[in-house]
Design an enzyme around this catalytic site. Sequence first.
Site, PDB file in Angstrom:
ATOM      1  N   SER A  79       0.834  -1.203   0.000  1.00  0.00           N
ATOM      2  CA  SER A  79       0.000   0.000   0.000  1.00  0.00           C
ATOM      3  C   SER A  79       0.864   1.246   0.000  1.00  0.00           C
ATOM      4  O   SER A  79       1.826   1.359   0.762  1.00  0.00           O
ATOM      5  CB  SER A  79      -0.905   0.015   1.246  1.00  0.00           C
ATOM      6  N   LYS A  80       0.509   2.175  -0.881  1.00  0.00           N
ATOM      7  CA  LYS A  80       1.214   3.454  -0.936  1.00  0.00           C
ATOM      8  C   LYS A  80       1.045   4.203   0.384  1.00  0.00           C
ATOM      9  O   LYS A  80       1.945   4.904   0.841  1.00  0.00           O
ATOM     10  CB  LYS A  80       0.665   4.290  -2.094  1.00  0.00           C
ATOM     11  N   ARG A  81      -0.105   4.030   1.022  1.00  0.00           N
ATOM     12  CA  ARG A  81      -0.358   4.718   2.289  1.00  0.00           C
ATOM     13  C   ARG A  81       0.650   4.304   3.349  1.00  0.00           C
ATOM     14  O   ARG A  81       0.938   5.051   4.273  1.00  0.00           O
ATOM     15  CB  ARG A  81      -1.778   4.417   2.793  1.00  0.00           C
ATOM     16  N   ASP A 123       7.954   5.379  -8.124  1.00  0.00           N
ATOM     17  CA  ASP A 123       8.965   5.334  -7.061  1.00  0.00           C
ATOM     18  C   ASP A 123      10.088   4.363  -7.424  1.00  0.00           C
ATOM     19  O   ASP A 123      11.265   4.645  -7.183  1.00  0.00           O
ATOM     20  CB  ASP A 123       8.332   4.876  -5.739  1.00  0.00           C
TER      21      ASP A 123
END
Length: 487
Positions: free
Chosen positions: A254-256, A264
């Site tokens: 998850s990017k969160r 990235d």
Amino acid sequence: MEVRTRFAPSPTGYMHIGNLRTALYEYLIAKSQGGKFILRIEDTDQERYVDGAVDIIFSTLSTTGLIHDEGPDKDGGFGPYVQSERMKLGIYMKYALELVEKGEAYYCFCTKERLDGLKENNAEGDAFAKYDRHCLGLSKEEIEENLKSGKPFVIRQKMPQEGTTTFNDAVYGSITVENSELDDQILIKSDGMPTYNFANVVDDHLMNITHVVRGSEYLSSTPKYNLLYSAFGWDAPEYVHLPPVMKDAHHKLSKRNGDASFGDLIEKGYIPEAVMNYIALLGWSPADNTEIFTLEELTGKFNISGLSKSPAIFDTAKLTWMNGEYIKNMEEEKYLSLVMPRLESAVKNHSLDLKKIALLLQKRLETLNDIPALVDFFDTLPEYSTELYIHKKMKTTEEISLSSLKACVPVLEALPDWNETAVHDCLMNLVQELGIKNGQLLWPVRTALSGKPASPGGAIELADILGRNESLERIKKGIELLEGQKK
């Protein structure tokens, strides 16, 4: 029948690894069967829309080689390919009203306050967070009066209350759910926008999509999709639900949580081909257990039967290894085009032969971001300890290293020409004259030239690149260091 798949991302920012894997499998399903890969932008959730996100989608697909056959920029006769544009044409409302006419959907005028009350009651113990069908029994006159007065409404799908709905998934097999568990989901929101589920069904049908690939989190929604297809009298597509990509055994990527997006990874020095190769293996295995292949080779090998229902763990170490293999085997021209801009930034002394440095790096790089740390000594010799001259395998000690460095200074100073061949012959002749092992001379020289425990290239290559004056200056500094330690 032509195979048609679609990648339908929401423009909410970065390209998540899971999203990119979905796009890759959709591309492979289509291309492996001579079909078409369609790009559709699903921007019905305007609150989550991020400026520039559509550009990221186009850029990522282009960079990875997942070239779409149809999309916002390539009308194949099924456009528009942006959902907000399709909504303006009244497409979704038209089909929602068709379901109302058929008795498969109905107007709901319930206020937010009433719906919030239902949620509160549910929190107190009701079995399901379901709408209670309060508006299902409204008379035709009541509905017309509410519409005439401008009362806000949504359109809900009328779910069957009895029996079961069964569908087959290419990965998970046959799945059956009790219809009593299904909520009367909203099809058209109060702002006139379609919900994600409804727009998907309508668009997939109108665009002749044959295979729908998405995450396993949508398995529970699929019966609702199929009931919509059935209500319209349409054929449902083949479903391919994918297990999640995991950070570890217990957490989804998850990017969160700070996990890398495709962008990235590129910024971290991974190359697109390696990233796509690795992503292909996150949930799919080729029949011959091959690990490294081009997109074209992958297209020839891909088969839906190779997909797994087990979650895939994103292993950065495995990706890094694979990235290094891609760099090692890259054609020289392409490799140099990737490396030279970074090398020009990392090495300030442009009088050095940067191409030679680049070629020394090729077998040693794992990511492009390794470059600065590997080449910093070319500009400035770092401070180092005499312990670097001690190497058991090379059979070197501080004393042997000092003797070897002193012996090589006069012969190197006397060289008429300074190039790799001349330096090689000079040092190899000196080894013979001194009666020592190759490493007992080459290791001290390499250490003096780099000041590092490891470097791209050995003593001969480094001396050739650094040149006569700089090489001799560094060797003499090594002698001074070792003599100072001896005192």
